[in-house]
Design an enzyme around this catalytic site. Structure first.
Site, PDB file in Angstrom:
ATOM      1  N   GLU A   1       0.837  -1.205   0.000  1.00 34.56           N
ATOM      2  CA  GLU A   1       0.000   0.000   0.000  1.00 34.56           C
ATOM      3  C   GLU A   1       0.875   1.260   0.000  1.00 34.56           C
ATOM      4  O   GLU A   1       0.659   2.201  -0.774  1.00 34.56           O
ATOM      5  CB  GLU A   1      -0.905   0.024   1.243  1.00 34.56           C
TER       6      GLU A   1
ATOM      7  N   HIS B   1     -25.419   8.761  20.703  1.00 34.97           N
ATOM      8  CA  HIS B   1     -26.581   8.940  19.822  1.00 34.97           C
ATOM      9  C   HIS B   1     -26.623   7.877  18.733  1.00 34.97           C
ATOM     10  O   HIS B   1     -27.298   8.044  17.719  1.00 34.97           O
ATOM     11  CB  HIS B   1     -26.549  10.343  19.213  1.00 34.97           C
TER      12      HIS B   1
ATOM     13  N   GLY C   1       6.394  -2.132  14.746  1.00 35.04           N
ATOM     14  CA  GLY C   1       5.652  -1.119  13.979  1.00 35.04           C
ATOM     15  C   GLY C   1       4.612  -0.402  14.824  1.00 35.04           C
ATOM     16  O   GLY C   1       4.516   0.829  14.810  1.00 35.04           O
ATOM     17  N   ARG C   2       3.833  -1.162  15.603  1.00 41.78           N
ATOM     18  CA  ARG C   2       2.759  -0.530  16.370  1.00 41.78           C
ATOM     19  C   ARG C   2       3.273   0.163  17.632  1.00 41.78           C
ATOM     20  O   ARG C   2       2.497   0.717  18.403  1.00 41.78           O
ATOM     21  CB  ARG C   2       1.658  -1.542  16.684  1.00 41.78           C
TER      22      ARG C   2
ATOM     23  N   LYS D   1      -1.736 -11.141   2.636  1.00 44.01           N
ATOM     24  CA  LYS D   1      -0.768 -10.462   1.756  1.00 44.01           C
ATOM     25  C   LYS D   1      -0.305 -11.417   0.657  1.00 44.01           C
ATOM     26  O   LYS D   1      -0.239 -11.039  -0.510  1.00 44.01           O
ATOM     27  CB  LYS D   1       0.465 -10.020   2.554  1.00 44.01           C
TER      28      LYS D   1
HETATM   29  O1  LIG Z   1       5.872   0.046   8.479  1.00 43.25           O
HETATM   30  P1  LIG Z   1       5.600  -1.031   7.490  1.00 43.25           P
HETATM   31  O2  LIG Z   1       6.753  -1.981   7.331  1.00 43.25           O
HETATM   32  O3  LIG Z   1       5.179  -0.448   6.166  1.00 43.25           O
HETATM   33  O4  LIG Z   1       4.410  -1.891   8.030  1.00 43.25           O
HETATM   34  C1  LIG Z   1       3.139  -1.380   8.185  1.00 43.25           C
HETATM   35  C2  LIG Z   1       2.224  -2.346   8.909  1.00 43.25           C
HETATM   36  O5  LIG Z   1       1.963  -3.463   8.100  1.00 43.25           O
HETATM   37  C3  LIG Z   1       2.137  -4.785   8.553  1.00 43.25           C
HETATM   38  O6  LIG Z   1       1.369  -5.627   7.762  1.00 43.25           O
HETATM   39  C4  LIG Z   1       1.863  -5.046   9.994  1.00 43.25           C
HETATM   40  O7  LIG Z   1       0.667  -5.751  10.199  1.00 43.25           O
HETATM   41  C5  LIG Z   1       1.842  -3.806  10.845  1.00 43.25           C
HETATM   42  O8  LIG Z   1       2.302  -4.162  12.129  1.00 43.25           O
HETATM   43  C6  LIG Z   1       2.717  -2.716  10.289  1.00 43.25           C
HETATM   44  O9  LIG Z   1       2.673  -1.601  11.141  1.00 43.25           O
END
Ligand SMILES: O=P(O)(O)OC[C@H]1O[C@H](O)[C@H](O)[C@@H](O)[C@@H]1O
Length: 548
Positions: free
Chosen positions: A211, A383, A266-267, A511
């Site tokens: 993406e 609401h 990442g999170r 994916k």
């Molecule tokens: O930062 P990126 O490598 O583009 O990843 C973006 C995101 O996609 C992945 O599929 C994971 O599920 C996420 O944990 C991650 O934050």
């Protein structure tokens, strides 16, 4: 170890039999000091969990459960930089990113701080140049628009924080977050932006996420259509990644690449250079306050006894609701408009971390782990779906999150906002008895027969548990504390359930399949005959109506 066979779990089953039919009304009636006993404040952040269906004895055994699951040891292993994300052979060190003094971290032998400080210096330099107008585009213009291209952890955290702190945003800069592959996200934006004044941040830990890659290439083409020369990329693109060679392949020069490391999930990456857009919005000092808030929570998490440890308590309340009272979902209800992205952020944090059925040892979990997390701005929810919270018959624990003072004050708004928030948690907890409803209806002068007809509709069962998290104000420091509170809550839950909270293998299959389906959707006449007939039928439909 089978969690459900432990003495602590068995003791909790005893508490369940005792408490599952107790009403919050009774628990409050028994203890006039209940708020005092079941709430804690840390540097302006107040967590009230008195509206949870626990008493002291149950809470003591929940803490014992955490202790027997070795929460303290796992916490110390995480902070010591051990590779606790064993399925990816990685340490979990996002806390290093908010280690704000100059001492080594996690240890003198294994000090990551020089790298952290080097990138922070790079961030500071970029932030100062962009905010002061010194950073110029290909035609010599100052930057006015910042577009963060990223998804998941490379989008949700910075988007949440930028919007949450928008009251402190640089007045001359506009911020946009593009994540969706659907061109309807990027197309209307580039239609109205001027390439001469637009800076893209391509945030992707892997730099291979489809993406982000497609959106970044489209943005690059759009820029080059106006600038014509490739050197313009250096003036309009910054990359944040742990894969610099991929970013260079894309055309981003080395000095515009900000590194993150494999020990930042990442999170959990908001605190790294993934937070660059936040720092551009609120300035480097504001960003440091965000880090300091998170660090304050880290220190609390590392040092407070489990009985008074906020992330531990929130985790235990959730475990109690999920595994003992039977809740399947949990709602997060921010009342501040500026926190509108909090539910989305927490969905990833909680469900990607702990949405698992297999333990660290590869065994099936003995109990269910993370509940489904959902939510919405609280007042809007009132609401829309609150009817179901009040009378739908589901047990849905809620987190009410609100700041006491407004970030955009207008006379006459803040007290009613807080009144609604407090009224809802109270109504959900205490409900309305048949007797109370009857008195109300009688006071309206209704006939007895009409009262009897209406009565079942006017009763509120209550006993819906909730936490209320009250911040003194929505500033970077408090936001940092709030988000680190949830991060550590998720960690504690994972430890108790026996999960590795830092991998996410479950996102891979989709994916892989998307990649294998793509040729058929792009016109390759060969559609894999092995595909299920539903997918084949949908591909045929796309071929009739779709465009590439
Ligand atoms: O930062 P990126 O490598 O583009 O990843 C973006 C995101 O996609 C992945 O599929 C994971 O599920 C996420 O944990 C991650 O934050």
């Amino acid at each position: 170890m089978n969690l459900t066979k432990t003495a602590e779990w068995q003791a909790l089953l005893g508490h369940r039999s005792r408490l599952q039919d107790r009403h919050l009304r009774d628990l409050f009636a028994e203890d006039a000091q209940r708020f005092h006993h079941f709430s804690h404040e840390l540097d302006g952040l107040l967590v009230d969990y008195s509206k949870q269906r626990v008493d002291r004895a149950a809470l003591n055994d929940l803490v014992a459960l955490a202790r027997s699951a070795e929460v303290e040891q796992w916490r110390d292993r995480m902070f010591a930089g051990e590779k606790i994300n064993f399925s990816e052979n990685r340490a979990v060190l996002h806390t290093a990113l908010r280690h704000t003094d100059y001492t080594p971290f996690p240890s003198a032998e294994d000090n990551v701080m020089p790298q952290v400080h080097a990138v922070r210096k790079q961030m500071r330099d970029i932030v100062e140049r962009v905010r002061s107008g010194l950073w110029r585009g290909f035609k010599g213009d100052a930057i006015q628009n910042i577009v963060n291209i990223g998804i998941g952890g490379s989008d949700l955290g910075p988007k949440l924080a930028t919007r949450a702190l928008s009251a402190q945003q640089h007045p001359g800069l506009h911020f946009y977050y593009v994540s969706n592959l659907d061109s309807a996200h990027l197309a209307p934006l580039i239609e109205r932006l001027d390439p001469r004044t637009t800076l893209f941040i391509v945030a992707s830990k892997t730099f291979t996420t489809q993406e982000t890659s497609i959106n970044a290439h489209t943005a690059r083409n759009w820029l080059l259509a106006a600038a014509t020369e490739e050197w313009a990329i250096a003036k309009h693109f910054i990359a944040v990644t742990s894969n610099p060679s991929k970013a260079m392949e894309f055309g981003i020069p080395e000095q515009n690449i900000l590194q993150i490391w494999d020990w930042v999930g990442g999170r959990y990456s908001l605190w790294s250079a993934v937070g660059l857009s936040v720092a551009l919005a609120i300035g480097m000092r504001g960003f440091e306050r965000l880090l300091e808030g998170a660090e304050t929570m880290d220190k609390h998490f590392r040092s407070a006894p489990l009985e008074k440890n906020l992330p531990v308590l929130l985790a235990l309340m959730s475990i109690w609701n999920t595994n003992f009272l039977g809740a399947e979902t949990t709602a997060v209800l921010p009342y501040n408009e500026s926190l509108r992205h909090l539910p989305g952020f927490l969905q990833q944090l909680e469900m990607e971390s702990n949405g698992k059925t297999v333990s660290r040892d590869g065994e099936p979990l003995a109990c269910r782990a993370n509940p489904i997390v959902w939510g919405e701005i609280g007042v809007n929810g009132q609401h829309a779906f609150f009817q179901l919270l009040h009378q739908g018959g589901w047990l849905i624990p809620c987190d009410f999150v609100v700041a006491a003072s407004s970030d955009y004050p207008l006379p006459g708004h803040q007290a009613p906002l807080l009144a609604n928030c407090l009224a809802q948690s109270s109504a959900l907890a205490f409900g309305k008895t048949e007797q109370q409803a009857c008195i109300e209806l009688a006071a309206q002068g209704l006939k007895e027969s009409d009262i009897a007809k209406l009565l079942p509709h006017k009763v509120f069962a209550g006993n819906q548990p909730s936490n209320t998290i009250l911040m003194s104000s929505l500033d970077p420091f408090q936001l940092g504390m709030l988000l680190a509170l949830y991060e550590h809550k998720v960690f504690v839950q994972g430890v108790v359930w026996g999960i590795n909270s830092f991998d996410q293998w479950g996102v891979e299959l989709g994916k892989q399949l998307a990649n294998s389906l793509l040729p058929a959707l792009q016109g390759n006449p060969e559609v894999d005959a092995q595909l299920d007939v539903s997918t084949q039928g949908l591909i045929a439909y796309f071929r009739r109506y779709g465009n590439n």
